[in-house]
Write a protein that holds these residues in place. Sequence first.
Motif, short mmCIF file in Angstrom:
data_model
loop_
_atom_site.label_atom_id
_atom_site.label_comp_id
_atom_site.label_asym_id
_atom_site.label_seq_id
_atom_site.Cartn_x
_atom_site.Cartn_y
_atom_site.Cartn_z
N GLN A 53 28.71 -9.05 -13.65
CA GLN A 53 28.25 -8.60 -14.96
C GLN A 53 28.79 -9.52 -16.02
O GLN A 53 29.89 -10.04 -15.91
CB GLN A 53 28.72 -7.17 -15.23
N GLU A 54 27.97 -9.71 -17.06
CA GLU A 54 28.33 -10.57 -18.19
C GLU A 54 28.18 -9.74 -19.46
O GLU A 54 27.18 -9.04 -19.62
CB GLU A 54 27.38 -11.77 -18.20
N SER A 55 29.16 -9.80 -20.35
CA SER A 55 29.11 -9.03 -21.58
C SER A 55 28.66 -9.93 -22.73
O SER A 55 29.28 -10.96 -22.99
CB SER A 55 30.50 -8.45 -21.88
N VAL A 56 27.58 -9.53 -23.39
CA VAL A 56 27.04 -10.26 -24.54
C VAL A 56 26.92 -9.27 -25.68
O VAL A 56 26.20 -8.28 -25.57
CB VAL A 56 25.67 -10.89 -24.22
N ALA A 57 27.65 -9.52 -26.76
CA ALA A 57 27.63 -8.66 -27.95
C ALA A 57 27.95 -7.20 -27.59
O ALA A 57 27.35 -6.28 -28.12
CB ALA A 57 26.30 -8.76 -28.68
N GLY A 58 28.87 -7.03 -26.66
CA GLY A 58 29.30 -5.69 -26.28
C GLY A 58 28.40 -4.98 -25.29
O GLY A 58 28.70 -3.86 -24.88
N MET A 59 27.32 -5.64 -24.88
CA MET A 59 26.41 -5.04 -23.90
C MET A 59 26.58 -5.74 -22.56
O MET A 59 26.71 -6.97 -22.50
CB MET A 59 24.95 -5.19 -24.36
N ALA A 60 26.59 -4.97 -21.49
CA ALA A 60 26.76 -5.53 -20.15
C ALA A 60 25.39 -5.88 -19.55
O ALA A 60 24.46 -5.08 -19.60
CB ALA A 60 27.47 -4.54 -19.25
N PHE A 61 25.28 -7.09 -19.01
CA PHE A 61 24.06 -7.55 -18.35
C PHE A 61 24.39 -7.94 -16.93
O PHE A 61 25.42 -8.57 -16.67
CB PHE A 61 23.47 -8.77 -19.07
N GLU A 62 23.51 -7.60 -16.00
CA GLU A 62 23.70 -7.97 -14.61
C GLU A 62 23.25 -9.41 -14.40
O GLU A 62 22.19 -9.83 -14.89
CB GLU A 62 22.88 -7.04 -13.71
N ILE A 63 24.07 -10.18 -13.70
CA ILE A 63 23.73 -11.56 -13.33
C ILE A 63 24.10 -11.75 -11.87
O ILE A 63 24.79 -10.93 -11.28
CB ILE A 63 24.46 -12.61 -14.19
N MET A 64 23.64 -12.85 -11.30
CA MET A 64 24.03 -13.25 -9.96
C MET A 64 24.81 -14.54 -10.08
O MET A 64 24.33 -15.52 -10.65
CB MET A 64 22.82 -13.45 -9.05
N LYS A 65 26.02 -14.56 -9.60
CA LYS A 65 26.89 -15.73 -9.65
C LYS A 65 26.64 -16.55 -8.39
O LYS A 65 26.84 -16.06 -7.27
CB LYS A 65 28.34 -15.25 -9.70
N VAL A 66 26.17 -17.77 -8.55
CA VAL A 66 25.84 -18.63 -7.41
C VAL A 66 27.09 -19.37 -6.94
O VAL A 66 27.78 -20.01 -7.73
CB VAL A 66 24.73 -19.64 -7.78
N VAL A 67 27.36 -19.27 -5.65
CA VAL A 67 28.50 -19.94 -5.04
C VAL A 67 28.06 -21.26 -4.41
O VAL A 67 28.76 -22.26 -4.47
CB VAL A 67 29.15 -19.05 -3.96
N ARG A 68 26.86 -21.25 -3.82
CA ARG A 68 26.33 -22.45 -3.16
C ARG A 68 24.83 -22.48 -3.37
O ARG A 68 24.14 -21.46 -3.22
CB ARG A 68 26.64 -22.36 -1.66
N ILE A 69 24.32 -23.64 -3.72
CA ILE A 69 22.87 -23.81 -3.87
C ILE A 69 22.46 -25.11 -3.20
O ILE A 69 23.15 -26.12 -3.34
CB ILE A 69 22.43 -23.77 -5.35
N LYS A 70 21.39 -25.06 -2.46
CA LYS A 70 20.90 -26.26 -1.76
C LYS A 70 19.38 -26.25 -1.76
O LYS A 70 18.77 -25.22 -1.48
CB LYS A 70 21.43 -26.28 -0.33
N ARG A 71 18.82 -27.38 -2.11
CA ARG A 71 17.35 -27.51 -2.11
C ARG A 71 16.86 -27.52 -0.67
O ARG A 71 17.42 -28.22 0.18
CB ARG A 71 16.98 -28.80 -2.81
N ALA A 72 15.84 -26.74 -0.38
CA ALA A 72 15.33 -26.64 1.00
C ALA A 72 14.24 -27.65 1.28
O ALA A 72 13.61 -28.16 0.42
CB ALA A 72 14.79 -25.25 1.26
#
Length: 72
Positions: A53-72
């Motif tokens: 979750q990321e807080s922007v202006a006091g509001m919580a937004f759901e995000i996905m934190k990427v650990v690994r990304i690879k082009r297929a």
Amino acid sequence: MMKVVSHVQREQGDWILHTVMVEGQDVPFKFKRKDNYQNLKGARVNMTYYPDQESVAGMAFEIMKVVRIKRA
């Protein structure tokens, strides 16, 4: 494997913050790198990620934190 709909890169201090939107998902996938990354728009990628979750202006937004990304 997921198809990338949108890929945005912007500076945040010494890092480059990348935000990727994936087909069929309305949650942004975010990761940081020291350098720019190739444009992933329209590409198929394999990602390892976890929900966060990321807080922007006091509001919580759901995000996905990427650990690994690879082009297929």
